[in-house]
Design a protein around this motif. Structure first.
Motif, short mmCIF file in Angstrom:
data_model
loop_
_atom_site.label_atom_id
_atom_site.label_comp_id
_atom_site.label_asym_id
_atom_site.label_seq_id
_atom_site.Cartn_x
_atom_site.Cartn_y
_atom_site.Cartn_z
N ASP A 226 0.72 -1.19 0.04
CA ASP A 226 0.11 -0.08 0.11
C ASP A 226 0.88 1.32 0.22
O ASP A 226 0.56 2.19 -0.37
N ASP A 227 1.78 1.21 0.56
CA ASP A 227 3.13 2.32 0.42
C ASP A 227 3.75 2.27 -1.07
O ASP A 227 3.54 1.44 -1.77
N LYS A 228 4.61 3.39 -1.06
CA LYS A 228 5.34 3.58 -2.41
C LYS A 228 6.46 2.44 -2.41
O LYS A 228 6.93 2.07 -1.15
N GLY A 229 6.77 2.06 -3.52
CA GLY A 229 7.76 1.04 -3.68
C GLY A 229 7.23 -0.09 -4.84
O GLY A 229 6.11 -0.10 -5.05
N VAL A 230 8.40 -0.97 -4.98
CA VAL A 230 7.95 -1.80 -6.03
C VAL A 230 8.40 -3.32 -5.48
O VAL A 230 9.34 -3.45 -4.95
N LEU A 231 7.53 -4.21 -5.84
CA LEU A 231 7.87 -5.56 -5.34
C LEU A 231 8.34 -6.27 -6.48
O LEU A 231 7.62 -6.19 -7.56
N ARG A 232 9.53 -6.91 -6.41
CA ARG A 232 10.40 -7.60 -7.51
C ARG A 232 10.61 -9.03 -7.46
O ARG A 232 10.87 -9.61 -6.06
N HIS A 233 10.76 -9.66 -8.34
CA HIS A 233 11.12 -11.34 -8.18
C HIS A 233 12.38 -11.07 -7.35
O HIS A 233 13.61 -10.55 -7.69
N GLY A 234 12.50 -12.22 -6.44
CA GLY A 234 13.74 -12.34 -5.65
C GLY A 234 13.80 -11.73 -4.50
O GLY A 234 14.75 -12.23 -3.58
N GLN A 235 13.08 -10.89 -4.17
CA GLN A 235 12.91 -10.21 -2.98
C GLN A 235 12.43 -11.05 -1.90
O GLN A 235 11.70 -11.87 -1.82
N LYS A 236 13.23 -10.96 -0.38
CA LYS A 236 12.84 -12.01 0.60
C LYS A 236 11.81 -11.31 1.22
O LYS A 236 11.45 -10.28 1.49
N VAL A 237 10.87 -12.52 1.76
CA VAL A 237 9.56 -12.19 2.50
C VAL A 237 10.08 -12.84 3.83
O VAL A 237 10.19 -13.81 4.05
N LEU A 238 9.64 -11.85 4.85
CA LEU A 238 9.85 -12.43 6.22
C LEU A 238 8.21 -12.77 6.94
O LEU A 238 7.45 -11.71 6.71
N THR A 239 8.12 -13.83 7.41
CA THR A 239 6.96 -14.23 8.21
C THR A 239 7.25 -14.81 9.39
O THR A 239 8.34 -15.29 9.66
N ALA A 240 5.92 -15.09 10.17
CA ALA A 240 6.23 -15.66 11.50
C ALA A 240 6.73 -17.09 11.25
O ALA A 240 7.29 -17.39 12.33
#
Length: 366
Positions: free
Chosen positions: A292-306
């Motif tokens: 929802d904020d500014k920025g771009v989601l791209r292939h290969g970025q790390k996702v942090l979850t519980a």
């Protein structure tokens, strides 16, 4: 050496920006990817998809062969022209490719497979077809143009022979039929596509492809490149082979459970591995994400979850939503507050059910 479709010179004459895509010289856009995206969502756009591979399967045991080959059940195909989306799996349950299969008659089916996987797909098909005495015949003499958007079908209807028009107007989704186009050119018209919009994928002999493209342009269909095709399919929740799934990813982990038919008495390739993973519990799931904020989601970025780390598969700015969206593969279980590592900064994202866009509008909860 880069391959070229029969429309290559046409793209260049339109000022297209060309890129190497799976070994093919293809248009990424004709000036504005955003405008091309909106043209498809709001009116009608066309894509040169002649780099995709058309393969005809022929022989008395072709249906039996496809029952063995595909995770989805070709027994759903009972009417001539009907089409089915399926994955073709290896023995480990990994996805060799995703494809569409068309039913002509019991001794003749047609596959349309991805361009980048052409060589391995044909080798796999030929290897598996031997035991069933099925002929695997690539059809390089065909080109393919996808016409997509809310006004796509109406614009195609205007180009058809008047005797064929009523029949094609009645064509249901995931159905196909032959028809005559401008100047009597033979067309194979399928009501399928990769944008989330209605429309057709039209297979045409290469010698007529330029004339068909020009006739569509004259009818007001806007040329669109691979850039818009990618943002459209992402908004529509459609996987891209090699990015969202591959030979090490099982369909359960790629949100493709709906393409698997565990029908009784059909021992298709990869079935045992699928059943084992399902029984043990699928370790990873594929989810939608919205930033929802500014920025771009791209292939290969790390996702942090519980439950640990995942990664972005397909990610891009969504022109329809005016924000970044993505598919991600994360550990199974309630993910908690999810963040994406964007250049060392942990940015919060919302996990959502996709598709993100349907009928040109944001889906509920997006």
């Amino acid at each position: 050496m880069t391959d070229k479709t029969v429309l290559n010179a046409t793209h260049r004459s339109l000022g297209a920006r060309m890129v190497d895509f799976g070994g093919w010289d293809m248009p990424i856009n004709y000036g504005s990817q955003i405008e091309e995206h909106h043209a498809v969502r709001r009116d009608a756009g066309m894509f040169d998809v002649s780099h995709m591979t058309v393969i005809d399967l022929q022989g008395a045991r072709t249906r039996e062969f496809l029952r063995h080959l595909l995770a989805n059940s070709v027994d759903k195909l009972k009417v001539t022209g009907k089409a089915l989306y399926s994955c073709m799996l290896n023995e480990r349950g990994g996805v060799i490719d995703d494809l569409i299969v068309y039913f002509f008659d019991e001794a003749h089916f047609r596959l349309v497979v991805n361009a980048a996987t052409r060589v391995k797909d044909i080798a796999w098909l030929e290897q598996q077809a031997k035991a069933f005495e099925v002929e695997v015949k690539e059809r390089p003499e065909f080109a393919m143009i996808a016409v997509q958007g809310p006004n796509a079908r109406a614009k195609v209807f205007g180009l058809l022979n008047e005797n064929d028009r009523p029949r094609i107007e009645k064509l249901g989704k995931f159905s196909s039929a032959a028809a005559q186009g401008p100047h009597g050119m033979p067309l194979f018209i399928a009501r399928t596509g990769y944008t989330g919009e209605d429309g057709f994928e039209i297979i045409v002999p290469t010698e007529h492809a330029v004339a068909l493209w020009e006739a569509l342009a004259a009818a007001g269909v806007a040329p669109a490149g691979l850039g818009a095709r990618d943002t459209l399919r992402l908004e529509a929740g459609m996987n891209l082979y090699g990015q969202d799934m591959d030979e090490d990813v099982l369909p359960w982990e790629a949100n493709l459970a709906w393409t698997i038919s565990l029908d009784e008495g059909r021992n298709f390739i990869g079935r045992a591995a699928l059943e084992l993973q399902k029984a043990a519990g699928v370790p990873r799931v594929m989810v939608g994400m919205v930033l929802d904020d500014k920025g771009v989601l791209r292939h290969g970025q790390k996702v942090l979850t519980a439950n640990g780390e995942g990664e972005i598969l397909s990610g891009s700015f969504s022109p329809t939503l005016n924000k970044a969206v993505a598919f991600a593969r994360i550990p199974a279980g309630a993910p908690g507050d999810v963040r994406v590592d964007i250049r060392g900064r942990e940015v919060p994202v919302r996990v959502v059910k996709y598709p993100f866009v349907r009928d040109g509008k944001p889906c509920e909860g997006i």
